[in-house]
Design an enzyme around this catalytic site. Structure first.
Site, PDB file in Angstrom:
ATOM      1  N   LYS A  90      31.895  21.146  35.796  1.00  0.00           N
ATOM      2  CA  LYS A  90      32.696  22.261  35.262  1.00  0.00           C
ATOM      3  C   LYS A  90      34.160  21.849  35.213  1.00  0.00           C
ATOM      4  CE  LYS A  90      34.314  26.983  36.400  1.00  0.00           C
ATOM      5  NZ  LYS A  90      34.163  28.159  37.288  1.00  0.00           N
ATOM      6  N   ARG A 119      29.778  29.627  33.897  1.00  0.00           N
ATOM      7  CA  ARG A 119      28.388  29.598  33.418  1.00  0.00           C
ATOM      8  C   ARG A 119      28.342  29.539  31.894  1.00  0.00           C
ATOM      9  NH1 ARG A 119      27.223  35.103  36.488  1.00  0.00           N
ATOM     10  NH2 ARG A 119      28.774  34.088  37.806  1.00  0.00           N
ATOM     11  N   ASP A 131      39.575  24.562  39.722  1.00  0.00           N
ATOM     12  CA  ASP A 131      38.335  24.989  39.066  1.00  0.00           C
ATOM     13  C   ASP A 131      37.751  23.890  38.164  1.00  0.00           C
ATOM     14  OD1 ASP A 131      36.443  26.990  39.056  1.00  0.00           O
ATOM     15  OD2 ASP A 131      37.280  28.039  37.324  1.00  0.00           O
ATOM     16  N   ASP A 149      41.737  28.729  36.076  1.00  0.00           N
ATOM     17  CA  ASP A 149      40.949  29.943  35.882  1.00  0.00           C
ATOM     18  C   ASP A 149      41.764  31.163  36.280  1.00  0.00           C
ATOM     19  OD1 ASP A 149      39.047  31.872  35.580  1.00  0.00           O
ATOM     20  OD2 ASP A 149      37.742  31.205  37.222  1.00  0.00           O
ATOM     21  N   LYS A 185      42.257  37.808  37.512  1.00  0.00           N
ATOM     22  CA  LYS A 185      42.156  37.735  38.980  1.00  0.00           C
ATOM     23  C   LYS A 185      43.387  38.393  39.612  1.00  0.00           C
ATOM     24  CE  LYS A 185      39.537  33.393  39.149  1.00  0.00           C
ATOM     25  NZ  LYS A 185      38.353  33.872  39.881  1.00  0.00           N
ATOM     26  N   ASP A 242      35.780  36.495  33.749  1.00  0.00           N
ATOM     27  CA  ASP A 242      35.983  35.621  34.910  1.00  0.00           C
ATOM     28  C   ASP A 242      34.699  34.863  35.262  1.00  0.00           C
ATOM     29  OD1 ASP A 242      37.383  34.409  36.902  1.00  0.00           O
ATOM     30  OD2 ASP A 242      37.378  36.128  38.272  1.00  0.00           O
ATOM     31  N   GLU A 280      33.282  32.659  33.617  1.00  0.00           N
ATOM     32  CA  GLU A 280      33.423  31.748  32.480  1.00  0.00           C
ATOM     33  C   GLU A 280      32.713  30.418  32.698  1.00  0.00           C
ATOM     34  OE1 GLU A 280      35.470  31.831  34.908  1.00  0.00           O
ATOM     35  OE2 GLU A 280      35.836  29.710  35.291  1.00  0.00           O
TER      36      GLU A 280
HETATM   37  N1  BES Z   1      36.119  29.789  39.522  1.00  0.00           N
HETATM   38  C1  BES Z   1      35.561  31.005  40.002  1.00  0.00           C
HETATM   39  C2  BES Z   1      34.791  30.835  41.301  1.00  0.00           C
HETATM   40  C3  BES Z   1      35.557  30.408  42.521  1.00  0.00           C
HETATM   41  C4  BES Z   1      35.943  31.350  43.461  1.00  0.00           C
HETATM   42  C5  BES Z   1      35.830  29.082  42.773  1.00  0.00           C
HETATM   43  C6  BES Z   1      36.614  30.955  44.594  1.00  0.00           C
HETATM   44  C7  BES Z   1      36.502  28.685  43.903  1.00  0.00           C
HETATM   45  C8  BES Z   1      36.892  29.630  44.822  1.00  0.00           C
HETATM   46  C9  BES Z   1      34.598  31.578  38.969  1.00  0.00           C
HETATM   47  O1  BES Z   1      34.880  31.305  37.640  1.00  0.00           O
HETATM   48  C10 BES Z   1      34.618  33.066  39.125  1.00  0.00           C
HETATM   49  O2  BES Z   1      35.641  33.638  38.917  1.00  0.00           O
HETATM   50  N2  BES Z   1      33.481  33.637  39.494  1.00  0.00           N
HETATM   51  C11 BES Z   1      33.344  35.036  39.674  1.00  0.00           C
HETATM   52  C12 BES Z   1      32.026  35.446  39.085  1.00  0.00           C
HETATM   53  C13 BES Z   1      31.848  36.939  38.969  1.00  0.00           C
HETATM   54  C14 BES Z   1      32.814  37.515  37.963  1.00  0.00           C
HETATM   55  C15 BES Z   1      30.411  37.221  38.546  1.00  0.00           C
HETATM   56  C16 BES Z   1      33.393  35.321  41.170  1.00  0.00           C
HETATM   57  O3  BES Z   1      32.882  34.526  41.955  1.00  0.00           O
HETATM   58  O4  BES Z   1      33.955  36.347  41.530  1.00  0.00           O
HETATM   59 ZN    ZN Z   2      35.975  29.535  37.297  1.00  0.00          ZN
HETATM   60 ZN    ZN Z   3      36.260  32.729  36.812  1.00  0.00          ZN
END
Ligand code: BES
Ligand code: ZN
Ligand code: ZN
Length: 501
Positions: A270, A356, A293, A275, A282, A352, A354
């Site tokens: 990825k 996947r 990220d 992000d 966020k 967020d 993104e």
């Molecule tokens: N890049 C984040 C996940 C992440 C969180 C990486 C903390 C490193 C540390 C990812 O893109 C994300 O924002 N995921 C969301 C998914 C949700 C919206 C279903 C999350 O984990 O909140």
């Molecule tokens: Zn991310």
């Molecule tokens: Zn994200």
């Protein structure tokens, strides 16, 4: 820093600091440590008997000496219980000791291959772990040097001498040093890429690094731009890139000694270079960590560097979808419906979620390569960090038991640990959509990591492992061979998997 194998009696090695090891539990000083002990008139034995040596793994006791050995400082580093001294203990001890030597101002540091003999490692394994630990423990992020791949990074130590007492071992130790150096080169690249600020480590920067790797190691490289992705119908990847100021890149890097004969091992990383969350933005606190990220992409590029340096006989393809996740008037939005390159439609619930989306098109692309196996690394969900903790293990999802076992073994051998989580079809229930084949997020607060993995599985038709590395990309402190900031997690695991596949 230059690493050199030196065949010489250890007491006659001229260096600013000489590192020897000691086990816990009243063990006698043997091997190189025994020789230094004799040269120092039994000082180490005496200190050990009095309990004045730190013998836990990575504990360092510096001795300042005036006679007996050529070096003015002898650092005794603990290797813990000899029954449990493995490559990880050696990496940790080596990293801690060499860093301490640097703190003491040493520019030329000598160390034996720790843990061979009593520790149960072969001389080659011991040398490899010693060099890996030393190089990674000394790692320093230097923005200017790191920006140019292959740029000289100042470790603060000019020369690392790997001391071999007898001629018969020189070859095995040299081989281990070669592996250790190649591995450290890959991890350093991955750490640099994650540590670089997101206005520098852009998708085009990642692409330039891939092109440089291709030149250095004879890889084939394709860099896809927006138009390239449009031609391939990568609607999910492109949607994330829609609101980005920096142009997206889809990187395909291939090492193929088989000249097309072998089914490739495919590494997917990825590559979200920042992000922000997009329209589903966020919170402000801690958002700067989202420069990491692209840690999956960094691990994959780092692993390719090591694989190239080692001239692995295996065919390996790296795929990196790289984009920022930003928001402007063109940004994709919640409620948008996208179509991925395999035809599946996706209703966006959260911009967020993104990672996947870019992985969907990438995993579908991997299918065309008729892979033997695919491993993806992604900082995918905060939920995975909640489940397994920070800096402990990546979440491991697999649709193939044999592949899972190999990846688990690679994680154990390198101490880049992974822990199994389920890929049950029930997780897809939460992604049912009224307007598309799937939603990109359940919108619910539970099962975040396996729900994301279940989403990815719909784009996969080959043996596959998904590693959710969200908790593994960054750390707050230095310890053993780990340094503050980017960890480079995944490089050593991937290299181990490829070289044992
Ligand atoms: N890049 C984040 C996940 C992440 C969180 C990486 C903390 C490193 C540390 C990812 O893109 C994300 O924002 N995921 C969301 C998914 C949700 C919206 C279903 C999350 O984990 O909140
Ligand atoms: Zn991310
Ligand atoms: Zn994200």
């Amino acid at each position: 820093m230059q690493t050199t194998v030196l065949q010489r009696p250890i007491d006659r090695v001229e260096a600013d600091a000489l590192i020897v090891h000691h086990f816990s539990g009243g063990h006698r000083a043997a091997g190189a440590t025994g020789e230094v002990d004799r040269a120092l008139g039994g000082l180490i034995t005496e200190l050990a008997a009095r309990g004045d040596l730190a013998t836990e793994v990575g504990g360092v006791t510096p001795l300042f000496v005036r006679a007996g050995v050529a070096a003015p400082r002898v650092l005794v580093v603990g290797l813990g219980d000899p029954q449990r001294a493995d490559a990880e203990a050696v990496r940790s001890a080596s990293g801690a000791a060499v860093r301490r030597a640097r703190e003491l101002g040493a520019k030329r540091v000598a160390i034996g291959a720790l843990g061979s003999g009593v520790g149960g490692l072969t001389p080659s394994e011991a040398a490899r772990a010693t060099v890996e630990g030393a190089r990674l423990g000394l790692y320093r992020y230097r923005a200017a040097a790191a920006q140019a791949l292959g740029g000289h990074v100042d470790h603060g130590v000019d020369e690392l001498l790997i001391v071999v007492p007898d001629a018969e071992r020189v070859e095995a130790v040299s081989d281990g040093v070669r592996w250790g150096e190649a591995t450290a080169d890959g991890v350093e690249l991955a750490r640099d890429l994650v540590n670089l600020p997101p206005n520098v480590a852009t998708p085009t920067h990642l692409a330039a690094v891939a092109e440089q790797l291709a030149r250095d190691h004879g890889f084939a490289v394709t860099i896809g731009d927006r138009a390239w992705a449009e031609e391939r119908g990568m609607g999910a990847f492109l949607a994330v890139a829609q609101g980005a100021g920096h142009e997206p890149r889809f990187i395909v890097l291939e090492h193929d000694p088989s000249r097309g004969k072998e089914a490739p091992l495919v590494l997917v990383g990825k590559g979200v270079t920042f992000d922000s969350g997009g329209v589903s933005i966020k919170g402000r606190a801690g958002m700067e960590a989202m420069k990491s990220d692209m840690a999956g992409a960094a691990a994959v590029l780092g692993a390719m560097r090591t694989i190239g340096r080692l001239r692995s006989p295996r065919r390996v393809v790296a795929l990196v979808p790289a984009t920022e996740n930003m928001l402007d008037a063109h940004a994709y939005r919640p409620a948008d419906v996208l179509q991925a390159s395999n035809g599946l439609t996706i209703e966006v619930i959260s911009t967020d979620a993104e990672g996947r989306l870019l992985l969907a098109d990438t995993l579908a692309y991997a299918q065309q390569l008729k892979p033997k196996a695919v491993v993806d690394l992604a900082t995918l969900t905060g939920a995975c960090v909640v489940a397994l903790g920070r800096g402990t293990a990546a979440g491991r999802f697999a649709n193939d038991d044999a592949l899972a076992a190999r990846v688990d073994a690679a994680g154990a051998a390198t101490h880049e640990r992974v822990w199994p989580l389920p890929l049950w079809p029930e997780y897809l229930d939460d992604l049912e959509s009224d307007v598309a084949d799937m939603k990109n997020s359940s919108g619910k607060p539970h099962g975040g990591a396996p729900v994301a993995a279940a989403f990815l599985q719909r784009f996969v038709d080959y043996p596959w492992v998904h590693l959710d590395i969200a908790g593994m990309a960054l750390r707050d402190d230095a310890r053993g061979y780990q340094t503050k900031g980017a960890t480079g997690y995944g490089v050593r695991l991937l290299v181990h998997w490829v070289t044992h596949a």
